[in-house]
Design a protein around this motif. Structure first.
Motif: not given
Length: 242
Positions: A222, A224-226, A228, A241
């Protein structure tokens, strides 16, 4: 602040990986393999989908070795508790009723809308016959709604019940129904959307210490954006998201 948050996430994942290394764990990941885009079987007979990508990444971050197995939805919790596999990662919504039997991680997919799909815009829930997959939060909702519920073992069968006139509509996750409605001119989203459940999480047997390692890995994905990025890849730009 962002740097500090990411650092904390990396520390948590490192702790989870250390736990896994100390135990040399292979984790058997149980899924249905019949609920795209969450999970399904591709043309090569391999388990694929959003949850395959998420699960493989979670295992890598936590230091586990993943083995994937499929199980029919209607017996997916009993076969977890009996030890046939170690986790359920199968589009399973977090509910209080299920938490009496299994332990959930935090959600790796946010709460999303459930939708009705039928063949007529005149659909109303009152007096309707509605198909839903057995042992789902959607089946529970219809059972309490006053409409007539007919349950099926697989999601494909719920859609077939609408096509053959056995049901007025199917009620399921919108992410499952929307692609089907888009590809079939006879089917359409009807009625009003309904918000159910507390998001989708991994289920483990009660007291399984591996939940902590998976939770740490979900947190890092969550932050580090991986996570989403995978949601948008599999569900499209309109998907909910974190």
């Amino acid at each position: 602040m962002k740097h500090l948050i990411l650092t904390a996430g990396l520390v948590a994942v490192s702790a989870g990986a250390a736990f896994a290394d100390a135990h040399g764990m292979t984790v058997r990941m149980g899924t249905e393999g019949a609920y795209p885009p969450y999970n399904f079987i591709d043309d090569n007979g391999e388990i694929t989908g959003f949850e395959r990508d998420v699960g493989d990444e979670l295992c890598a971050r936590a230091g586990f070795t993943c083995e994937w197995v499929t199980n029919d939805w209607d017996s997916i919790i009993p076969n977890l508790t009996s030890g046939n596999y170690d986790t359920i990662i199968a589009g399973m919504s977090i509910t209080a009723e299920r938490e009496e039997i299994v332990d959930f991680t935090q959600a790796y997919f946010p709460p999303a809308e459930s939708l009705f799909m039928g063949m007529s815009e005149d659909f109303t829930l009152e007096g309707a016959v509605v198909a839903a997959q057995t042992n789902t939060i959607q089946a529970g909702y219809i059972a309490e709604s006053g409409a007539t519920l007919i349950e099926f073992a697989t999601p494909d069968e719920t859609v077939a019940a609408v096509r053959n006139g056995e049901a007025d509509a199917v009620f399921a996750d919108g992410d499952y129904l929307l692609p089907i409605a888009a590809e079939d001119a006879d089917l359409m989203i009807v009625g009003e959307p309904v918000q159910l459940g507390g998001g989708v999480g991994m289920a483990l047997r009660e007291g399984d210490e591996r939940r902590e390692a998976f939770d740490a890995a979900i947190t890092s994905m969550k932050e580090d954006g991986t996570l989403n990025a995978l949601i948008l890849e599999w569900f499209g730009e309109e998907a909910a998201t974190f």
